[in-house]
Every structure is written in structure tokens, then in C-alpha cells.
Design an enzyme around this catalytic site. Structure first.
Site, PDB file in Angstrom:
ATOM      1  N   HIS A 113       0.806  -1.216   0.000  1.00  0.00           N
ATOM      2  CA  HIS A 113       0.000   0.000   0.000  1.00  0.00           C
ATOM      3  C   HIS A 113       0.840   1.268   0.000  1.00  0.00           C
ATOM      4  O   HIS A 113       0.433   2.282  -0.549  1.00  0.00           O
ATOM      5  CB  HIS A 113      -1.032  -0.049   1.122  1.00  0.00           C
ATOM      6  CG  HIS A 113      -2.166  -0.941   0.743  1.00  0.00           C
ATOM      7  ND1 HIS A 113      -2.169  -2.290   1.043  1.00  0.00           N
ATOM      8  CD2 HIS A 113      -3.271  -0.708   0.001  1.00  0.00           C
ATOM      9  CE1 HIS A 113      -3.262  -2.831   0.521  1.00  0.00           C
ATOM     10  NE2 HIS A 113      -3.947  -1.899  -0.106  1.00  0.00           N
ATOM     11  N   ARG A 146      -9.981   4.779  -1.327  1.00  0.00           N
ATOM     12  CA  ARG A 146      -9.562   3.920  -0.206  1.00  0.00           C
ATOM     13  C   ARG A 146      -9.782   4.685   1.097  1.00  0.00           C
ATOM     14  O   ARG A 146      -8.911   5.416   1.550  1.00  0.00           O
ATOM     15  CB  ARG A 146      -8.085   3.536  -0.347  1.00  0.00           C
ATOM     16  CG  ARG A 146      -7.788   2.595  -1.510  1.00  0.00           C
ATOM     17  CD  ARG A 146      -6.304   2.237  -1.536  1.00  0.00           C
ATOM     18  NE  ARG A 146      -6.015   1.105  -2.403  1.00  0.00           N
ATOM     19  CZ  ARG A 146      -5.613   1.200  -3.667  1.00  0.00           C
ATOM     20  NH1 ARG A 146      -5.468   2.386  -4.231  1.00  0.00           N
ATOM     21  NH2 ARG A 146      -5.356   0.111  -4.361  1.00  0.00           N
ATOM     22  N   ARG A 205     -14.960   2.819  -0.913  1.00  0.00           N
ATOM     23  CA  ARG A 205     -14.848   1.468  -0.360  1.00  0.00           C
ATOM     24  C   ARG A 205     -14.932   1.545   1.157  1.00  0.00           C
ATOM     25  O   ARG A 205     -14.305   2.414   1.766  1.00  0.00           O
ATOM     26  CB  ARG A 205     -13.508   0.855  -0.778  1.00  0.00           C
ATOM     27  CG  ARG A 205     -13.343  -0.547  -0.249  1.00  0.00           C
ATOM     28  CD  ARG A 205     -12.127  -1.206  -0.819  1.00  0.00           C
ATOM     29  NE  ARG A 205     -10.894  -0.607  -0.327  1.00  0.00           N
ATOM     30  CZ  ARG A 205      -9.683  -0.977  -0.746  1.00  0.00           C
ATOM     31  NH1 ARG A 205      -9.566  -1.900  -1.684  1.00  0.00           N
ATOM     32  NH2 ARG A 205      -8.606  -0.426  -0.242  1.00  0.00           N
ATOM     33  N   GLU A 209     -11.824 -10.013  -5.290  1.00  0.00           N
ATOM     34  CA  GLU A 209     -10.379  -9.998  -5.067  1.00  0.00           C
ATOM     35  C   GLU A 209      -9.896 -11.218  -4.297  1.00  0.00           C
ATOM     36  O   GLU A 209      -8.726 -11.334  -3.943  1.00  0.00           O
ATOM     37  CB  GLU A 209      -9.942  -8.705  -4.364  1.00  0.00           C
ATOM     38  CG  GLU A 209     -10.667  -8.377  -3.089  1.00  0.00           C
ATOM     39  CD  GLU A 209     -10.189  -7.062  -2.463  1.00  0.00           C
ATOM     40  OE1 GLU A 209      -9.140  -6.536  -2.859  1.00  0.00           O
ATOM     41  OE2 GLU A 209     -10.888  -6.576  -1.554  1.00  0.00           O
ATOM     42  N   ASN A 260      -4.923  -6.592  -7.404  1.00  0.00           N
ATOM     43  CA  ASN A 260      -3.724  -6.692  -6.551  1.00  0.00           C
ATOM     44  C   ASN A 260      -3.851  -7.882  -5.609  1.00  0.00           C
ATOM     45  O   ASN A 260      -2.948  -8.710  -5.497  1.00  0.00           O
ATOM     46  CB  ASN A 260      -3.546  -5.429  -5.699  1.00  0.00           C
ATOM     47  CG  ASN A 260      -3.501  -4.176  -6.539  1.00  0.00           C
ATOM     48  OD1 ASN A 260      -3.152  -4.229  -7.708  1.00  0.00           O
ATOM     49  ND2 ASN A 260      -3.856  -3.056  -5.955  1.00  0.00           N
ATOM     50  N   ASP A 261      -4.989  -7.937  -4.926  1.00  0.00           N
ATOM     51  CA  ASP A 261      -5.174  -9.059  -4.010  1.00  0.00           C
ATOM     52  C   ASP A 261      -5.482 -10.341  -4.762  1.00  0.00           C
ATOM     53  O   ASP A 261      -5.005 -11.408  -4.391  1.00  0.00           O
ATOM     54  CB  ASP A 261      -6.298  -8.743  -3.011  1.00  0.00           C
ATOM     55  CG  ASP A 261      -5.775  -7.887  -1.883  1.00  0.00           C
ATOM     56  OD1 ASP A 261      -4.709  -8.232  -1.348  1.00  0.00           O
ATOM     57  OD2 ASP A 261      -6.404  -6.870  -1.549  1.00  0.00           O
ATOM     58  N   ARG A 276       1.968  -9.976  -1.744  1.00  0.00           N
ATOM     59  CA  ARG A 276       2.200  -8.752  -2.534  1.00  0.00           C
ATOM     60  C   ARG A 276       3.179  -7.806  -1.860  1.00  0.00           C
ATOM     61  O   ARG A 276       3.649  -6.847  -2.449  1.00  0.00           O
ATOM     62  CB  ARG A 276       0.857  -8.037  -2.782  1.00  0.00           C
ATOM     63  CG  ARG A 276       0.214  -7.520  -1.515  1.00  0.00           C
ATOM     64  CD  ARG A 276      -1.215  -7.075  -1.745  1.00  0.00           C
ATOM     65  NE  ARG A 276      -1.334  -5.656  -2.030  1.00  0.00           N
ATOM     66  CZ  ARG A 276      -2.499  -5.014  -2.146  1.00  0.00           C
ATOM     67  NH1 ARG A 276      -3.639  -5.682  -2.040  1.00  0.00           N
ATOM     68  NH2 ARG A 276      -2.550  -3.742  -2.395  1.00  0.00           N
ATOM     69  N   CYS A 324     -10.021  -2.256 -10.601  1.00  0.00           N
ATOM     70  CA  CYS A 324      -9.399  -1.116  -9.922  1.00  0.00           C
ATOM     71  C   CYS A 324      -8.042  -1.475  -9.315  1.00  0.00           C
ATOM     72  O   CYS A 324      -7.463  -0.685  -8.586  1.00  0.00           O
ATOM     73  CB  CYS A 324     -10.323  -0.539  -8.857  1.00  0.00           C
ATOM     74  SG  CYS A 324     -10.713  -1.699  -7.555  1.00  0.00           S
TER      75      CYS A 324
END
Ligand code: PEP
Ligand code: MG
Length: 756
Positions: A361, A468, A504, A602, A625-626, A636, A673
Site C-alpha cells: 500500500h 480507499r 470502499r 479480489e 492486486n489481491d 504482494r 481497480c
């Protein structure tokens, strides 16, 4: 054996440089194995020869002066095969070669182990003796274990030693490889921010005013003395006289005649107080830790505790840094959102994090801010950097310490090219994003802080695909109240209205832990994360959703997105809570329809539940990403496995296609996203798969638009068709890059920067 290993590794870790580390290795290993000879050969990167680098038992005059070809002699046999060799009669081996002058003649027993770090052969560790007996299995196991442990230390010492060699700042020696975190190039002065009161993380720095530093040290010392005296007094009744006397001993460690005097002397020689304290204390802590006697060894804990107490006072007294260099490169063990926020934006030109990887992140926040970043630079000698000049290459993930004039000129030229490209791409702002044959694809942005929005709007974003919300929570020292959240969300919604803003709900856990709500788990990415936390704490979820709904009043551009959904029950429960909030705010007099609600896909289980989830909600958004980390079982956040983390892995692509098809079958729109949406190589594939929107970091938006506006859907579909039967990520990447090159788009994408 573990104790001996620990001692050797510790001693080697403390060495000042590679030569000293190697000396220690041969000395300690020979003693531990009770052999007559121990030698280290290291591979020279230039000549590719195995250089005789340290020995105990052979002719030391030959150190550095003699080398073997990579497959010459028994040492070459070990190196070229990457295998252990254990011989009781070395001379009988076909590869044996006697080197005159080394003094090996009388040693007939030979055992060699390769030193390998991350698949890279660094050298060979050899032990020899004269009696004709084969080394035992246990000795073999010891040598393998020690060489595996030493490999990482040698690799680190090689890199850091070279990086700090100011006199030889050639391009190769001063380069450190990390993981590309945020694109762009930054040239500036390193500023290391250390976690508070960590003796091991204090950088060495010149004292600005020695007298002032001495005064600060003495005052911190006096306060620690007072603290200890109070504790000693409080415990007078409870301790025996003998135990109580220990406090006196404890205090005397800080005397001028002991460590206190050493620290003061170092400050007088020019080091700042925190650096002097840390260096002296660490030297003594290590000294205690190496002691044979367990009682004395445990005293290391006392010395560390004392040092940490003094450091805490020193850090409390130090003014918060206001003199950031004009071009600051922020270096930290782990970059946090608050550390990024502390530096004036116009002074921050680059970020280096020793931990983390491309999709941590912290990297995503740096991308959001448009600051070049390198992650996972574990080899950077951070606490010895001082204020040295660094080049951060966020495209290739490299850092250059004390760059030569030549390197500087090369990167300055690249920065100018980047600037020219940015200006060129700015011309696209007013244009619609559509393929040459007219297929429209809305480009949205991911945001976290309000500052992101100005840049996003400037880049021509058509909506926010992922806000986020946790970033707003991370920057505080307690949960924000409902009203505080309402104001924050209102600002986001207003800034972008009437365009949609997808908020989110709180996604904490994994690598995002709130300082005031710590989550300690062995396996945080598989643990209490995202919706799991907020469903267990409905009061947090309800307050957040109510704040979102109230913020939406009169605007109507809110969409709510649920993270980490792995089962339909989680979606159902969340929807019920959202409906409850809606009724509550209506009862409070607000007037608005229920906003669209979506879930993130995800987690692998959600891929197979896409249809069922699509039936329940208004839209879906893929968190690649996840999804990539969970499908490939690659953390990650871990630079060691960064090479295995591929959004363009055929398994990930297969899952993405499956999601789009299942969503569309239910008439549900689906966006993506994750960071992949901003990767120009992936974009044609995402178009061909049928994604309805792409949402990305603002910094990537112009070049993604350039790519889309230069292609036809036929180009994209052809590329996707070419992938049928392709099973390797590297092959997918090659095909995707070929298309970019064929279309003459590589200069926008910087495909070949790795070769610099
Ligand atoms: C994702 O996982 O792809 C995503 C967009 O969410 P985050 O990166 O915040 O986990
Ligand atoms: Mg995610």
C-alpha cells in the site's frame, strides 16, 4: 550447533566491511569444525573467476592475488555444479589441481560448499585437513548450513560495501536493486526516518552544533538517572539489599568513566548525539551478546534498555525536522502514509522503502502522489547513508548511491524526457478515451487523500473507481467520528460531482494496520481483513456508511464498495446493514435513494461466486492486486517473491475473463481497480475481455489513454486470441509488449528501461 551458528553469524554481521567479514568466517568456521584449513573463494563479477579472498591455514600472501576459472580445480567443480563435494582423497579426484605456493600439498581431505544467494553463485567455502578421513555427515550438514546463512550476509556486505565506496562511484558498484514501486526518476538527498527509539535504526550524521548535542545527551542521561532512581526507591522494600545494589551497577553503566564517556567522546569527534549513543550502545550490546556465560549475555538486554531510554528522551527533545532538503529522498525501513505526509510535497522527489514490494500500500500511495519509489531495497546501508545523494529509478527499481557525473547526466536527461512526454500527453486531456474504431472506455482513478483529486481531475478522470477510505483512518490517532468522516467524504464527493465516486468501506488488516487498532496475526493477509473486521465491528461499519450517505445528500454521486468479500453471506449481511443505515438517515430527514452498492472480486472464492454476487449488487470491481496474490500464493508485500508476482500470469488472466463473462451474463457492470488497470501492457487485454471501466492511479491515466486511443478493438482482440495456449507469464508479457512496440507506443510505456 545452533549456538555455534548463531555466534558465527552474529560476529560476521557485526563486521565493518566484507574483508573483515570473510576473515571472521574463515577463523570461526575453522575453529568450530576443528579443521586445519578454512578458505573462502568469491566470484568476481567482472572476470567471472573465483578469487582466493580469505584463508586460515593456507598462504595468506596469496589472498586477492590468485584466482581460479569458474570450472577449474575442485573449487571450480563445486562452483560450476552448485553442489557440495566431500573427499577423503582430494588428489585422486579428476578435477584436482595443485596450485604452487598456496600451501595445500599436505591437505588431502577436502570439503567444499557453494555459497548461493537467491540462485546466484557468490563463491565457495572450503575446509581441508591433512589426516585422510572423510568429513562426517554432520560436518557436511554444518558446512551447508553455514554457507547458506552466510550467503545473505556476504551478498549484503558486497552490495553495501560497494555502494558506500565513495572513491569508486562507478555505475556498477554503487547500484542497489530493489523493486519498482512508483514510476519516474528522483534525484536528491537521502533523509532516513527511523522508527522512534530504535537503537538499530539511527543514522550516522554530522553534529550541527557539538556543544548543543553534548548538552542534549547529558540532559537525557540525567532524566534516565532520575527515572531509575525513582524505580529503585519504589522497590527498596521489596528487594533484597543484594538485588537492590544492582540498580547502582545499572546506573554506573552510564557514568563518564563507562559508556557515557564513550558517547560524549564520539559526539566531540563530530557525530550527533543520537548516532553516537546508538553506535556505542550497539557495540557493547553485541559484545555482551557474544559472551559465553549466559548471565553476562543477558546483560545485553539491560544495556539495550538503558540505551533505548536515553534515545527516547533525545528523540523527544529533538525538534521535528523542518529543514528538509530541497530535493528530499525519503528512506525508511517501512514507509507509512504519515511519514509521506510529513514532508512538504514540493520537496519530496523520491521514496525508498527497505521493505515491501510493488503492490504494497505504501507503493500505491506513492503512485497516487506521483512520487518515484523503490521498494524492498533491503541491501541499502540506510543507517550509514548520512545525507548522501541518491538517484531513485522508479521504473527499474534501482537506487544509485553517490552517483557519478555520468550516471547523473543520464538520469537528468531521462527526467527531461519524462517531462516532455508528460507535456505531450497533457494534450490528450480534453479527448475522449476511445479506441480508433470508436469503442468508449471510461477511465477512472483510485484515490485515498483529497490531494489526489486535483491531479486526477487534471488528468481527465471520468470518475473515482476506488476511494480507499482507510487512508483517512491511517492518518489519525483514533477512529474518526461519524461527523469527521462525513466532512471528509463530502469533500471527495463534491470535488468530483456529478461524476461517480466509489467509496470502499474500511479495508484494514493485511499490511494496513491502524496505530490505534493494532491487529497482530501470524498470517495477516489471510486473517482479519476488510469486511471481516467491519462485520465483526458493526458500529464502525454503520458509522462509516451513515457518514457516506449523509455526505451524499444533494449530490447523488456516491457508490459504496465492499472489500474482501469471500462468501455471499458477507455480501448479504453488509447489504442489510447498508439498508438499515439508509432507513436511519431517511428518518433523520435526509432524502436520497439508496446508492449503488458493489463488491470487490479480489479473493479466489469470489471468482466462482461472481454470478451469485452480481445478482445481489449493482456493480462489481475487480481488485487485481489481491486477486493476484491469492491466486498465485505470492505475498504482494514481500520483495523476495516479487519476481513471482505477475498480474499477467495466465491463471490470473483466465480468472479475469471468467469474472467478466459471469458478471455480464447477469447484466452486471464490472470494472477493474487493481494496479493492473494502469499497466499499458495489460490494458489491451482488459479491453478485449470486456471490462466496462478501468480505474487506476492518476499518474498512469494519460499513458493508458494514449494506448487505448492508438488501438482498434481488433488489435486488442487479436492479442487476447494469441494467448490461447500460452502458459507462461513471460510469454504473455512478450506478446503484450510486442503489440505496444508495433504500435510505436513504447516510449510512453518505457518497456526497456530495465536494460539501462
Ligand atoms: C486490490 O486488491 O486490487 C485493490 C484495489 O485493493 P487494495 O490494493 O487496496 O487492496
Ligand atoms: Mg484489495
Amino acid at each position: 550447533m545452533i549456538e555455534v551458528l548463531r555466534k558465527i553469524v552474529q560476529a560476521v554481521n557485526d563486521a565493518d566491511d566484507l574483508a573483515q567479514a570473510l576473515e571472521l568466517i574463515v577463523h570461526e568456521v575453522r575453529a568450530a569444525m576443528q579443521t586445519e584449513v578454512c578458505t573462502v573463494y568469491l566470484r568476481d563479477r567482472g572476470s567471472q573467476r573465483l578469487v582466493f579472498r580469505a584463508t586460515e591455514g593456507l598462504n595468506k600472501d596469496k589472498v586477492g592475488a590468485f584466482s581460479l576459472g569458474i570450472d577449474e580445480g575442485l573449487v571450480g567443480w563445486v562452483a560450476s555444479r552448485g553442489e557440495m563435494l566431500n573427499l577423503d582423497d582430494a588428489m585422486a579426484h579428476p578435477s584436482f589441481q595443485l596450485v604452487p605456493g598456496l600451501g595445500e600439498e599436505s591437505f588431502n581431505t577436502f570439503m567444499g560448499a557453494p555459497i548461493i544467494h537467491q540462485r546466484d553463485l557468490l563463491g565457495v567455502l572450503v575446509v581441508q585437513q591433512s589426516d585422510t578421513r572423510r568429513f562426517s555427515d554432520a560436518e557436511e550438514a554444518f558446512l551447508i548450513t553455514i554457507s547458506a546463512q552466510l550467503a545473505a550476509i556476504i551478498a549484503h556486505a558486497e552490495v553495501t560495501g560497494a555502494a558506500l565506496a565513495i572513491d569508486a562511484p562507478s555505475q556498477d558498484v554503487s547500484r542497489i536493486q530493489g523493486v519498482a514501486g512508483s514510476p519516474g526518476v528522483g534525484i536528491g538527498q537521502a533523509v532516513f526516518v527511523s522508527p522512534t527509539a530504535d537503537l538499530g535504526a539511527v543514522p550516522s550524521r554530522q553534529a550541527v552544533n557539538r556543544r548543543q548535542e553534548i548538552r542534549a545527551f547529558r540532559s537525557a542521561l540525567a532524566r534516565v538517572r532520575d527515572d531509575i532512581a525513582v524505580v529503585a526507591e519504589n522497590l527498596r522494600e521489596e528487594l533484597s539489599a543484594e538485588d537492590h545494589a544492582l540498580f547502582g551497577v545499572y546506573l554506573s553503566i552510564l557514568d563518564d568513566s563507562a559508556l557515557g564517556g564513550e558517547v560524549a567522546a564520539l559526539i566531540k569527534s563530530g557525530e550527533w548525539a543520537q548516532g553516537a549513543l546508538s553506535q556505542v550502545m550497539i557495540k557493547h550490546i553485541r559484545h555482551f551478546e557474544r559472551m559465553e556465560h549466559s548471565y553476562l549475555r543477558e546483560r545485553a538486554v539491560d544495556v539495550r534498555d538503558l540505551g533505548t531510554r536515553v534515545l527516547t528522551y533525545l528523540q523527544d527533545d529533538a525538534e521535528t525536522r523542518s529543514d528538509w532538503p530541497e530535493h528530499t529522498i525519503l528512506v525508511a525501513e517501512e514507509i507509512t502514509a504519515s511519514a509521506l505526509g510529513e514532508i512538504p510535497r514540493e520537496r519530496l522527489v523520491g521514496v525508498v522503502s527497505l521493505r515491501g514490494s510493488a503492490n504494497s500500500h505504501a507503493a500505491i500511495v506513492a503512485r497516487g502522489m506521483g512520487v518515484p519509489a523503490v521498494m524492498g531495497a533491503a541491501d541499502l546501508p540506510y543507517n550509514r547513508l548520512g545525507d548522501r545523494m541518491l538517484v531513485v529509478d522508479g521504473y527499474s527499481g534501482r537506487i544509485y548511491v553517490n552517483p557519478s557525473q555520468q550516471v547523473l547526466e543520464r538520469f537528468q536527461a531521462l527526467m527531461e524526457q519524462d517531462l516532455a512526454l508528460t507535456e505531450e500527453l497533457a494534450g490528450l486531456r480534453g479527448e475522449l478515451c476511445q479506441t480508433l474504431d470508436g469503442k468508449r472506455i471510461p477511465l477512472w482513478v483510485n484515490t485515498g487523500i483529497i490531494e489526489d483529486l486535483a491531479g486526477a481531475i487534471e488528468q481527465g478522470a471520468e470518475g473515482v473507481g476506488l476511494y480507499r477510505t482507510e487512508v483517512g483512518f491511517l492518518l489519525r490517532d483514533r477512529f474518526p467520528s461519524e461527523e469527521e468522516q462525513r466532512q471528509l467524504y463530502r469533500e471527495q464527493l463534491e470535488t468530483f460531482a456529478p461524476a461517480p465516486v466509489t467509496m470502499r468501506t474500511l479495508d484494514i488488516g493485511g499490511d494496513k494496520s491502524l496505530p490505534y487498532f493494532p491487529i497482530q496475526e501470524d498470517n495477516p493477509f489471510l486473517g482479519w481483513r476488510g469486511i471481516r473486521v467491519t462485520l465483526d465491528h458493526p458500529e464502525i461499519f454503520l458509522a462509516q456508511v451513515r457518514a457516506m450517505l449523509k455526505a451524499n445528500e444533494g449530490l447523488g454521486n456516491l457508490r459504496i464498495l465492499l472489500p474482501m468479500i469471500s462468501a455471499v453471506e458477507e455480501a448479504d449481511e453488509s447489504l442489510a446493514l447498508i439498508r438499515r443505515c439508509h432507513e436511519e438517515v431517511l428518518a433523520e430527514g435526509y432524502e436520497q435513494p439508496l446508492p449503488p452498492v458493489g463488491v470487490m472480486i479480489e479473493v479466489p472464492s469470489a471468482v466462482w461466486l461472481t454470478g451469485a454476487l452480481a445478482n445481489r449488487v449493482d456493480f462489481l470491481s475487480v481488485g487485481s492486486n489481491d486477486l493476484t496474490q491469492y491466486l498465485l500464493a505470492v505475498d504482494r508485500n514481500n520483495a523476495r517473491v516479487a519476481e513471482l508476482y505477475h498480474g499477467l500470469h495466465p491463471a490470473v488472466l483466465g480468472a479475469l475473463q471468467q469474472i467478466v463473462d459471469a458478471a455480464h451474463l447477469e447484466g452486471c457492470s464490472v470494472s477493474i481497480c487493481g494496479e493492473m488497470a494502469g499497466d499499458p501492457r495489460a490494458v489491451p487485454l482488459l479491453l478485449a475481455m470486456g471490462f466496462d471501466q478501468l480505474s487506476m492511479s492518476a499518474i498512469n491515466l494519460p499513458r493508458v489513454k494514449k494506448v487505448i486511443n492508438s488501438l482498434t478493438m481488433a488489435d486488442a482482440n487479436e492479442l487476447l486470441a494469441e494467448l490461447i495456449g500460452v502458459h507462461s507469464s513471460h510469454a504473455v508479457i512478450r506478446l503484450a509488449e510486442n503489440l505496444i512496440e508495433r504500435k510505436g507506443l513504447d516510449r510512453y510505456v518505457r518497456l526497456n528501461r530495465d536494460n539501462r
